[in-house]
Design a protein around this motif. Sequence first.
Motif, PDB file in Angstrom:
ATOM      1  N   ARG A 116      -4.755  -1.619 -14.690  1.00 50.41           N
ATOM      2  CA  ARG A 116      -4.902  -0.169 -14.556  1.00 50.41           C
ATOM      3  C   ARG A 116      -6.364   0.273 -14.498  1.00 50.41           C
ATOM      4  O   ARG A 116      -6.658   1.458 -14.411  1.00 50.41           O
ATOM      5  N   SER A 117      -7.283  -0.677 -14.520  1.00 51.24           N
ATOM      6  CA  SER A 117      -8.692  -0.308 -14.436  1.00 51.24           C
ATOM      7  C   SER A 117      -9.012   0.240 -13.050  1.00 51.24           C
ATOM      8  O   SER A 117      -8.306  -0.028 -12.072  1.00 51.24           O
ATOM      9  N   ALA A 118     -10.093   1.008 -12.964  1.00 52.34           N
ATOM     10  CA  ALA A 118     -10.461   1.636 -11.696  1.00 52.34           C
ATOM     11  C   ALA A 118     -10.784   0.576 -10.647  1.00 52.34           C
ATOM     12  O   ALA A 118     -11.416  -0.451 -10.935  1.00 52.34           O
ATOM     13  N   ALA A 119     -10.335   0.811  -9.426  1.00 50.41           N
ATOM     14  CA  ALA A 119     -10.622  -0.106  -8.336  1.00 50.41           C
ATOM     15  C   ALA A 119     -12.110  -0.068  -8.001  1.00 50.41           C
ATOM     16  O   ALA A 119     -12.762   0.976  -8.098  1.00 50.41           O
ATOM     17  N   VAL A 152       0.855  -1.184   0.000  1.00 47.75           N
ATOM     18  CA  VAL A 152       0.000   0.000   0.000  1.00 47.75           C
ATOM     19  C   VAL A 152       0.889   1.231   0.000  1.00 47.75           C
ATOM     20  O   VAL A 152       2.062   1.185   0.398  1.00 47.75           O
ATOM     21  N   SER A 153       0.343   2.338  -0.437  1.00 45.90           N
ATOM     22  CA  SER A 153       0.942   3.647  -0.224  1.00 45.90           C
ATOM     23  C   SER A 153      -0.027   4.382   0.689  1.00 45.90           C
ATOM     24  O   SER A 153      -1.090   4.842   0.248  1.00 45.90           O
ATOM     25  N   GLU A 154       0.313   4.417   1.984  1.00 50.63           N
ATOM     26  CA  GLU A 154      -0.607   4.933   2.998  1.00 50.63           C
ATOM     27  C   GLU A 154      -0.593   6.461   3.001  1.00 50.63           C
ATOM     28  O   GLU A 154      -0.059   7.108   3.903  1.00 50.63           O
ATOM     29  N   THR A 155      -1.206   7.026   1.985  1.00 46.87           N
ATOM     30  CA  THR A 155      -1.257   8.466   1.787  1.00 46.87           C
ATOM     31  C   THR A 155      -2.706   8.892   1.589  1.00 46.87           C
ATOM     32  O   THR A 155      -3.609   8.055   1.455  1.00 46.87           O
ATOM     33  N   ALA A 156      -2.928  10.193   1.548  1.00 49.43           N
ATOM     34  CA  ALA A 156      -4.286  10.702   1.330  1.00 49.43           C
ATOM     35  C   ALA A 156      -4.831  10.260  -0.022  1.00 49.43           C
ATOM     36  O   ALA A 156      -6.030   9.982  -0.163  1.00 49.43           O
ATOM     37  N   GLU A 157      -3.951  10.174  -1.025  1.00 48.29           N
ATOM     38  CA  GLU A 157      -4.390   9.754  -2.350  1.00 48.29           C
ATOM     39  C   GLU A 157      -4.696   8.263  -2.373  1.00 48.29           C
ATOM     40  O   GLU A 157      -5.641   7.829  -3.020  1.00 48.29           O
ATOM     41  N   GLY A 158      -3.898   7.468  -1.693  1.00 47.48           N
ATOM     42  CA  GLY A 158      -4.131   6.035  -1.581  1.00 47.48           C
ATOM     43  C   GLY A 158      -3.823   5.272  -2.844  1.00 47.48           C
ATOM     44  O   GLY A 158      -4.440   5.483  -3.885  1.00 47.48           O
ATOM     45  N   VAL A 204      -6.364   3.383  -5.354  1.00 49.85           N
ATOM     46  CA  VAL A 204      -7.343   2.465  -4.774  1.00 49.85           C
ATOM     47  C   VAL A 204      -8.701   3.127  -4.560  1.00 49.85           C
ATOM     48  O   VAL A 204      -9.659   2.456  -4.150  1.00 49.85           O
ATOM     49  N   GLY A 205      -8.803   4.420  -4.832  1.00 45.86           N
ATOM     50  CA  GLY A 205     -10.083   5.098  -4.662  1.00 45.86           C
ATOM     51  C   GLY A 205     -10.468   5.299  -3.216  1.00 45.86           C
ATOM     52  O   GLY A 205     -11.644   5.491  -2.898  1.00 45.86           O
TER      53      GLY A 205
END
Length: 342
Positions: free
Chosen positions: A126-129, A61-67, A88-89
């Motif tokens: 690359r499709s939307a989560a 994971v990238s534990e950021t606001a953007e995610g 990850v939306g």
Amino acid sequence: MKVGGRGRAYIGSFTAAGGPGIVTAAVDADSGALTALGNVDAVPDPAYLALSPDTRTLYAVSETAEGAVAAYRVDGDRPEPAGPPVPVGGNGPTHLSLFAGHVLTANYGSGSVSAVPVRPDGTLARSAAHVLQHTGSGPHGPRQQGPHAHQVQPDPSGRWAVSIDLGTDSARVCTLTDGALVLHKETALRPGSGPRHLAFHPEGSYAYVVNELTPSVTVCHWDGAEGVLTPLTETPLLPGAPAGDAYPSGIVTSPDGRFVWAATRGEDVLSVLAVEGERLRLIATVPCGGHWPRALTASGGSLYVANERSGDVTWFATDPRTGIPRRAGSIGVTAASCVVIG
């Protein structure tokens, strides 16, 4: 993955606090000792990691606001990015796992769970989560004003995914249909307990939920055929009342299923609990080997602790008779957040 008679460990960290990103370490087959090999800091705050079943691809994971979530090849001494990170939306993903051809993330900030498809070669589509939004709140005002999904993982059968939500005092059992997460059943846990993580018993009939807002573990019965989690009993993690907020964090079961280990950050201790049917019994608490133990991993006869604020990973040899860990060594990893053994 075994290299030259040794296994590999992968250590996540918070780069915002000076962490090195993801660290690869060799694992000594006899002692469990770690030796750092290399690191990569391709995404910010890779705080939680998961390995593919063939151990050739690592996800973070990238534990950021953007995610976001990212994939890495781990054939060498240094993880190599396998494509760009995928959003990850959701906000602040804290945990991830592999389930039914997808990477699932628990998004603490937005209180949701996301599913990102995995291609046959292990890279991320690359499709939307797909995002399943949690709803609800709890009685603890500052921490439970809304949902805060903290963990999501498959059950032992692989049929269900279970998410634990600290903000709503509940566990949600889900399935994945045509790439979409579908809620099967929500189980209420004790109001104000603040459940954080769950660990299944190796035999699959019980699950243990560590509670962050009260230093305790809830024993649950798990019905894998019906996908139903039923709370049974609750056991304190500490022999007495903590001096302040205790902040329990990680929980694991021993490979033989006889013990449960849990970490408490505010006290810097590991709790050793004996499994006695529908109950746990607190045997002892021991120092965690550092400060602010965030996550635990059990492998063979060793227990690994990522101590976030002291910046180290400590390993313990566990007594097979009593379950009590004995400190065996440590390596320095600034802002360490989790350890995965492959």
